[in-house]
Design a protein around this motif. Structure first.
Motif, PDB file in Angstrom:
ATOM      1  N   ARG A 163       9.683  -8.100  71.877  1.00 25.67           N
ATOM      2  CA  ARG A 163       8.681  -7.318  72.614  1.00 25.67           C
ATOM      3  C   ARG A 163       9.271  -6.092  73.293  1.00 25.67           C
ATOM      4  N   TYR A 164      10.540  -5.815  73.034  1.00 21.52           N
ATOM      5  CA  TYR A 164      11.204  -4.663  73.646  1.00 21.52           C
ATOM      6  C   TYR A 164      11.195  -3.463  72.710  1.00 21.52           C
ATOM      7  N   ILE A 194      12.836   0.423  72.715  1.00 19.78           N
ATOM      8  CA  ILE A 194      13.723   1.331  73.440  1.00 19.78           C
ATOM      9  C   ILE A 194      13.965   2.594  72.614  1.00 19.78           C
ATOM     10  N   GLY A 214      20.503   1.509  76.100  1.00 16.45           N
ATOM     11  CA  GLY A 214      19.314   0.782  75.671  1.00 16.45           C
ATOM     12  C   GLY A 214      19.599  -0.128  74.491  1.00 16.45           C
ATOM     13  N   SER A 244      21.219  -3.336  75.306  1.00 21.84           N
ATOM     14  CA  SER A 244      20.383  -4.311  76.016  1.00 21.84           C
ATOM     15  C   SER A 244      19.623  -5.206  75.033  1.00 21.84           C
ATOM     16  N   LEU A 245      19.701  -4.890  73.735  1.00 25.31           N
ATOM     17  CA  LEU A 245      18.993  -5.672  72.716  1.00 25.31           C
ATOM     18  C   LEU A 245      19.900  -6.748  72.123  1.00 25.31           C
TER      19      LEU A 245
END
Length: 77
Positions: free
Chosen positions: A34-35, A37, A44, A47-48
């Motif tokens: 659901r992210y 970036i 960014g 962060s995944l």
């Protein structure tokens, strides 16, 4: 807009990927779960979850072939 799956499984690959994208004057989004970036953001990307393929949305109408050629090392089928 075009969507492809890519794999960024090392720090060096992430750096090279971001350097490749910054050459193009259009927007790129990475989608993992659901992210969403900005694909030009190294922080960014880290962060995944990079252990599995990620969807890349390319928001370009012109130079699409050139962009896809530049992204070949990261594309997973």
């Amino acid at each position: 807009m075009k969507t492809i799956s890519i794999m960024l499984n090392s720090i060096d690959k992430v750096k090279a990927f971001v350097n490749t994208l910054t050459k193009f004057d259009c927007d790129f989004d990475l989608i993992s779960g659901r992210y969403v970036i900005d694909a030009k953001s190294i922080m960014g990307i880290f962060s995944l979850d990079l252990s599995k393929p990620i969807e890349l949305n390319i928001h370009a109408t012109d130079k699409l072939d050139e962009i896809l050629e530049a992204l070949k090392p990261y594309v997973v089928e």
